[in-house]
Design an enzyme around this catalytic site. Structure first.
Site, PDB file in Angstrom:
ATOM      1  N   ASP A   1       9.104   2.453   9.582  1.00  0.00           N
ATOM      2  CA  ASP A   1       8.297   2.720   8.469  1.00  0.00           C
ATOM      3  C   ASP A   1       6.768   3.121   9.145  1.00  0.00           C
ATOM      4  O   ASP A   1       6.948   3.387  10.307  1.00  0.00           O
ATOM      5  CB  ASP A   1       7.749   1.337   7.948  1.00  0.00           C
ATOM      6  CG  ASP A   1       7.546   1.631   5.934  1.00  0.00           C
ATOM      7  OD1 ASP A   1       6.471   2.346   5.927  1.00  0.00           O
ATOM      8  OD2 ASP A   1       8.061   1.086   5.338  1.00  0.00           O
TER       9      ASP A   1
ATOM     10  N   HIS B   1       7.190   7.258   4.438  1.00  0.00           N
ATOM     11  CA  HIS B   1       6.878   6.448   5.202  1.00  0.00           C
ATOM     12  C   HIS B   1       7.194   6.608   6.596  1.00  0.00           C
ATOM     13  O   HIS B   1       7.928   5.692   7.513  1.00  0.00           O
ATOM     14  CB  HIS B   1       7.809   5.133   4.902  1.00  0.00           C
ATOM     15  CG  HIS B   1       7.177   4.296   3.644  1.00  0.00           C
ATOM     16  ND1 HIS B   1       5.904   3.897   3.657  1.00  0.00           N
ATOM     17  CD2 HIS B   1       7.778   4.511   2.298  1.00  0.00           C
ATOM     18  CE1 HIS B   1       5.808   3.349   2.557  1.00  0.00           C
ATOM     19  NE2 HIS B   1       6.857   3.664   1.533  1.00  0.00           N
TER      20      HIS B   1
ATOM     21  N   TYR C   1      10.175  -9.644  -5.149  1.00  0.00           N
ATOM     22  CA  TYR C   1       9.094  -9.334  -4.229  1.00  0.00           C
ATOM     23  C   TYR C   1       8.418 -10.657  -3.857  1.00  0.00           C
ATOM     24  O   TYR C   1       7.381 -11.056  -4.220  1.00  0.00           O
ATOM     25  CB  TYR C   1       8.120  -8.288  -4.530  1.00  0.00           C
ATOM     26  CG  TYR C   1       8.606  -6.836  -4.452  1.00  0.00           C
ATOM     27  CD1 TYR C   1       9.776  -6.560  -4.548  1.00  0.00           C
ATOM     28  CD2 TYR C   1       7.907  -6.005  -3.752  1.00  0.00           C
ATOM     29  CE1 TYR C   1      10.395  -5.356  -4.426  1.00  0.00           C
ATOM     30  CE2 TYR C   1       8.438  -4.520  -3.426  1.00  0.00           C
ATOM     31  CZ  TYR C   1       9.628  -4.218  -3.618  1.00  0.00           C
ATOM     32  OH  TYR C   1      10.327  -3.210  -3.481  1.00  0.00           O
TER      33      TYR C   1
ATOM     34  N   GLU D   1       3.158  -6.183   4.996  1.00  0.00           N
ATOM     35  CA  GLU D   1       1.749  -5.695   5.323  1.00  0.00           C
ATOM     36  C   GLU D   1       0.916  -6.851   5.554  1.00  0.00           C
ATOM     37  O   GLU D   1      -0.185  -6.769   6.332  1.00  0.00           O
ATOM     38  CB  GLU D   1       1.406  -5.098   3.970  1.00  0.00           C
ATOM     39  CG  GLU D   1       1.944  -3.844   3.992  1.00  0.00           C
ATOM     40  CD  GLU D   1       3.451  -3.484   2.993  1.00  0.00           C
ATOM     41  OE1 GLU D   1       3.922  -4.526   2.871  1.00  0.00           O
ATOM     42  OE2 GLU D   1       3.671  -2.756   2.365  1.00  0.00           O
TER      43      GLU D   1
ATOM     44  N   GLU E   1       8.776   5.886  -2.438  1.00  0.00           N
ATOM     45  CA  GLU E   1       7.647   6.683  -2.071  1.00  0.00           C
ATOM     46  C   GLU E   1       7.160   7.449  -1.286  1.00  0.00           C
ATOM     47  O   GLU E   1       6.355   7.827  -0.333  1.00  0.00           O
ATOM     48  CB  GLU E   1       6.456   5.267  -1.707  1.00  0.00           C
ATOM     49  CG  GLU E   1       6.511   3.954  -2.630  1.00  0.00           C
ATOM     50  CD  GLU E   1       5.765   2.703  -2.049  1.00  0.00           C
ATOM     51  OE1 GLU E   1       5.098   2.035  -2.739  1.00  0.00           O
ATOM     52  OE2 GLU E   1       6.347   2.538  -0.971  1.00  0.00           O
TER      53      GLU E   1
HETATM   54  C1  ACM Z   1       9.125  -0.347  -2.073  1.00  0.00           C
HETATM   55  O1  ACM Z   1       8.754  -1.605  -2.304  1.00  0.00           O
HETATM   56  N1  ACM Z   1       8.496   0.641  -1.757  1.00  0.00           N
HETATM   57  C2  ACM Z   1      10.569  -0.205  -1.959  1.00  0.00           C
END
Ligand code: ACM
Ligand code: ZN
Length: 404
Positions: free
Chosen positions: A66, A139, A295, A347, A204
């Site tokens: 990433d 990324h 998540y 993060e 993204e």
């Molecule tokens: C993601 O949460 N960008 C897969």
């Protein structure tokens, strides 16, 4: 091993003679770990795998690349780990502040191929398959810090610091060396990991740079593509085919899903149940991990009392209420839903202790969501039982959250 109080204090434990018939609702029962935003060493990865095995999770999605660090040794591209695995160590790691020219790059790390083999074997003994992820084509700040010639522009990319990343970072899809790079990397990854699936990212991928890059625009024209979105589908398709030649199959984030889709990969669906339905109806296999329920980097409770997290909330009750089967899917379409996973993006998770706190006890909820028939789930009953697991996990040395 230390057992919870109830067992440790019992002089004798008697179990009645019984026959147990049990089977999971879904074949794919996964958990993800992002080791790029913060690096987690082999010992912690093994401890993580231990708790997955305890809850009969059978897939470990290892997010290895990433913007914040490239974490896997690739022999053909040594700069990926010499440069791409390191960023400055900051007391204030949770604020945005660009890398300064004189800052020592001492924070990070990567896994050697031998370490990866060791983890694969450790997981296999515990009946867990590992799905490595190599992010394509976004990324990619860590790649561009190491190999700036793969960008569309001449922006001075660095390994990302702080919790976010420069969204314009994207690999140039018009540059043939980029195609060769990804194929080479995937070839080395495929040689290392025995499981047939490799995750090739796709999320993204903000294509601002592609819109103004002459090479990317030339590719769009040469391949008779309609736009940059189709350019990404084209690129992912090349990688799918490359993996297929290596007897592997691709998993891709759901960002590439569209009604006139060309990709036949398995789709990892994070954005919505509706996208999952489109993919399943198109004939793609689907794994569910919607942000709404899966998540586990989101808050578990009141922001005022919880440690800093990614914005969003998935309480234990919400996690438990997850049904991986999108409403309205049936018959052969429903068969495309292989299962589900939770995601632990890091993060805002910078220590093993914090990773455990975010995973546990929500992992107990996920386990029931992928094992138990929907009609047999019962929050009250789970909520009573989970207290035992909270105590047990703590006794076993995990930093399990003790609220519900
Ligand atoms: C993601 O949460 N960008 C897969
Ligand atoms: Zn380009």
């Amino acid at each position: 091993m230390t057992y919870p109080d109830e067992l440790a204090q019992a002089k004798k434990v008697t179990l009645p003679c019984a026959e147990i018939t049990d089977f999971p609702r879904f074949a794919y029962r996964g958990t993800h770990l992002d080791v790029s935003r913060h690096f987690f060493d082999v010992d912690f990865v093994k401890k993580y795998i231990d708790v997955l095995a305890m809850y009969k999770i059978n897939k470990f999605h290892w997010h290895l690349t990433d913007d914040h660090g490239w974490r896997i040794q690739i022999d053909k591209y040594p700069e990926l780990t010499r440069i791409g695995a390191w960023r400055p160590e900051r007391d204030q790691w949770d604020t945005l502040h660009p890398v300064q020219p004189d800052e020592p790059m001492t924070y990070g790390g990567f896994y050697t191929k031998d370490q990866i083999r060791e983890v694969i074997e450790y997981a296999a003994i515990r009946h867990i398959d590992i799905i490595p992820e190599i992010e394509i084509p976004g990324h990619c700040s860590a790649i561009l810090a190491a190999y700036p010639q793969f960008a569309c522009d001449d922006y001075p990319y660095t390994v990302a610091v702080g919790p976010y990343w420069p969204p314009k970072a994207i690999m140039c899809a018009g540059n043939n060396d980029v195609i060769t790079f990804y194929k080479d990397v995937l070839t080395e990854v495929a040689e290392l990991f025995p499981y047939p699936y490799i995750h090739i990212g796709g999320d993204e991928a903000f294509n601002d740079n592609w819109q103004v890059c002459p090479k990317c625009q030339q590719r769009i024209a040469d391949k008779h593509l309609k736009n940059e979105f189709e350019l990404q589908q084209w690129l992912m398709n090349i990688m799918e085919k490359h993996l297929s030649q290596l007897h592997k199959k691709a998993i891709i984030w759901d960002d590439i899903v569209s009604k006139d889709m060309v990709n036949m990969s398995t789709i990892l669906c994070w954005q919505s149940f509706d996208v999952a339905k489109i993919a399943a109806k198109h004939g793609n296999d689907v794994i569910m991990c919607p942000t709404s329920h899966c998540y586990y980097n989101f808050y578990q409770g009141d922001k005022k009392t919880e440690p800093l997290c990614m914005e969003g909330e998935v309480t234990l009750e919400k996690a438990y209420s997850f049904d991986p089967m999108p409403k309205g899917l049936s018959g052969k379409d429903a068969k495309h839903i292989l299962g589900a996973q939770c995601n632990l993006w890091t993060e805002f998770i910078n220590t093993p202790k914090q990773a455990e706190y975010m995973l546990l006890p929500r992992l107990c909820a996920l386990s029931e969501c992928v094992w138990t028939p929907a009609e047999q789930k019962d929050w009250k009953n789970f909520s009573n039982r989970v207290e035992f697991h909270q105590r047990m996990l703590k006794k076993l040395g995990y930093n399990c959250r003790d609220k519900k």
